[in-house]
Design an enzyme around this catalytic site. Structure first.
Site, PDB file in Angstrom:
ATOM      1  CG  HIS A  64      -1.597  -1.242   1.437  1.00  0.00           C
ATOM      2  ND1 HIS A  64      -2.662  -1.819   0.702  1.00  0.00           N
ATOM      3  CD2 HIS A  64      -1.730  -2.125   2.253  1.00  0.00           C
ATOM      4  CE1 HIS A  64      -3.263  -2.700   0.948  1.00  0.00           C
ATOM      5  NE2 HIS A  64      -2.760  -3.034   1.935  1.00  0.00           N
ATOM      6  CG  HIS A  92       2.970   5.777   5.959  1.00  0.00           C
ATOM      7  ND1 HIS A  92       2.863   5.542   7.407  1.00  0.00           N
ATOM      8  CD2 HIS A  92       2.002   6.096   5.470  1.00  0.00           C
ATOM      9  CE1 HIS A  92       1.631   5.963   7.731  1.00  0.00           C
ATOM     10  NE2 HIS A  92       1.223   6.566   6.467  1.00  0.00           N
ATOM     11  CG  HIS A  94      -0.868   8.376   1.812  1.00  0.00           C
ATOM     12  ND1 HIS A  94      -1.467   7.305   2.061  1.00  0.00           N
ATOM     13  CD2 HIS A  94      -0.241   8.754   3.518  1.00  0.00           C
ATOM     14  CE1 HIS A  94      -1.526   6.493   3.436  1.00  0.00           C
ATOM     15  NE2 HIS A  94      -0.906   7.617   4.184  1.00  0.00           N
ATOM     16  CD  GLU A 104      -3.934   9.309   3.082  1.00  0.00           C
ATOM     17  OE1 GLU A 104      -3.647   9.121   4.068  1.00  0.00           O
ATOM     18  OE2 GLU A 104      -4.591   8.291   2.608  1.00  0.00           O
ATOM     19  CG  HIS A 117       0.679  10.122   7.038  1.00  0.00           C
ATOM     20  ND1 HIS A 117      -0.205   9.331   6.408  1.00  0.00           N
ATOM     21  CD2 HIS A 117       0.370  11.506   7.034  1.00  0.00           C
ATOM     22  CE1 HIS A 117      -1.284  10.322   6.004  1.00  0.00           C
ATOM     23  NE2 HIS A 117      -0.829  11.348   6.509  1.00  0.00           N
ATOM     24  CB  THR A 199      -5.772   7.925   5.867  1.00  0.00           C
ATOM     25  OG1 THR A 199      -4.583   7.074   5.778  1.00  0.00           O
ATOM     26  CG2 THR A 199      -5.592   8.925   6.684  1.00  0.00           C
TER      27      THR A 199
HETATM   28  N1  LIG Z   1      -3.341   4.054   8.451  1.00  0.00           N
HETATM   29  C1  LIG Z   1      -1.905   4.173   9.265  1.00  0.00           C
HETATM   30  N2  LIG Z   1      -1.353   5.261   9.181  1.00  0.00           N
HETATM   31  S1  LIG Z   1      -2.101   6.902   8.615  1.00  0.00           S
HETATM   32  N3  LIG Z   1      -2.148   6.624   7.219  1.00  0.00           N
HETATM   33  O1  LIG Z   1      -3.453   6.797   9.263  1.00  0.00           O
HETATM   34  O2  LIG Z   1      -1.249   7.530   9.081  1.00  0.00           O
HETATM   35  N4  LIG Z   1      -1.340   3.143   9.630  1.00  0.00           N
HETATM   36  C2  LIG Z   1      -1.881   1.595   9.558  1.00  0.00           C
HETATM   37  C3  LIG Z   1      -1.161   0.837  10.467  1.00  0.00           C
HETATM   38  C4  LIG Z   1      -0.091   1.984  11.108  1.00  0.00           C
HETATM   39  C5  LIG Z   1      -0.250   3.153  10.623  1.00  0.00           C
HETATM   40 ZN   LIG Z   2      -0.788   7.540   6.102  1.00  0.00          ZN
END
Ligand SMILES: N/C(=N\S(N)(=O)=O)N1CCCC1
Ligand SMILES: [Zn+2]
Length: 265
Positions: A64, A92, A94, A104, A117, A199
């Protein structure tokens, strides 16, 4: 058997709620930040972002996004709108299929080319990240918008490992001295903050977002390297090429009366 989810087609964001009910909740992320409706909060203390660089970490393509996991107990975040101390778990990004989309969150309807993020978990209230990820106030995500511009030297320390993670589940160990603080904007006093969710599925409503106003620049070539990651090693589109990992951003969600606070006037 884990439920497959993605960003397009039947397994896309519009259907996440069918298998991940929280995705249909009232405090979901991301959101549009309407800067005319944000409320200045003068009570925030300075953000305290203390990362050390001697943290062993590994970079993985989870299908992802790319995820740099961090296992240093010296990388901590506190202050600002936070009541507790949070520890860096991973970071990570997006991004989109071109430089006009990919973030996002949006600001007054403007979408950036990508969004970083840095995910932290509340070590004062919870014993593990797995526990914190499901709980209110469990997670704090430091967020920086990214736009195409001049090259970012710091990002090359991450991108240099991408050749090892082109395929899904590819993992590369990163032992060099790398401090992710170099990926943040210079101005760390001006930010927006609100209470939202992960997210991605399971979309737990456990996240305090802290979103810097200053946008970070990376080069178009560096953005193209984000897009070079493959979602899957086996399945090929009918054109025979690898399916690349792009548009891995969730559409914006209803604000449902939430107020976005600003640390600046
Ligand atoms: N969706 C997520 N982070 S986020 N995109 O909301 O920052 N995560 C899923 C597992 C650990 C972090
Ligand atoms: Zn994220």
């Amino acid at each position: 058997k884990p439920v497959a989810w993605g960003y397009e087609g039947d397994i896309g964001p519009c259907n996440w709620h069918k298998y991940f009910p929280k995705a249909g909740g009232k405090r979901q992320s991301p959101i549009d930040i309407d800067t005319s409706a944000t409320q200045y909060d003068g009570s925030f203390k300075p953000l305290r972002i203390h990362y050390d660089s001697h943290m062993c970490s590994s970079l993985t393509n989870n299908g992802h996004t790319f995820c740099m996991s961090v296992n240093s107990d010296q990388c901590n975040l506190s202050g600002g709108p936070l009541e507790d101390k949070y520890r860096l778990l991973q970071f990570h990004c997006h991004w989109g299929s071109d430089d006009t989309k990919g973030s996002e969150h949006t600001v007054d309807g403007h979408q950036y080319a990508a969004e970083l993020h840095l995910v932290h978990w509340n070590t004062d209230k919870f014993k593990s990240a797995d526990e914190a990820i499901e709980k209110n106030q469990g997670i704090a995500v430091l967020t920086a918008f990214i736009k195409a511009g001049k090259e970012h030297r710091g990002w090359n320390h991450v991108l240099s490992h991408f050749k090892d993670i082109k395929k899904v589940q590819g993992t590369s160990t990163v032992n060099e001295d790398f401090n992710p603080k170099c990926l943040l904007p210079e101005n760390q006093t001006d930010y927006w903050t609100y209470e939202g969710s992960l997210t991605t599925p399971p979309c737990h409503e456990s996240v305090r977002f802290i979103i810097f106003k200053e946008v970070v620049e990376v080069s178009s070539e560096q953005l193209a390297q984000f897009r070079s990651l493959c979602v899957c090693s086996s399945r090929k589109r009918d054109t025979g090429e690898d399916e690349h990992l792009v548009d891995n951003f969730r559409p914006i969600q209803p604000l449902n009366g939430r107020v976005v606070k600003a640390s600046f006037q």
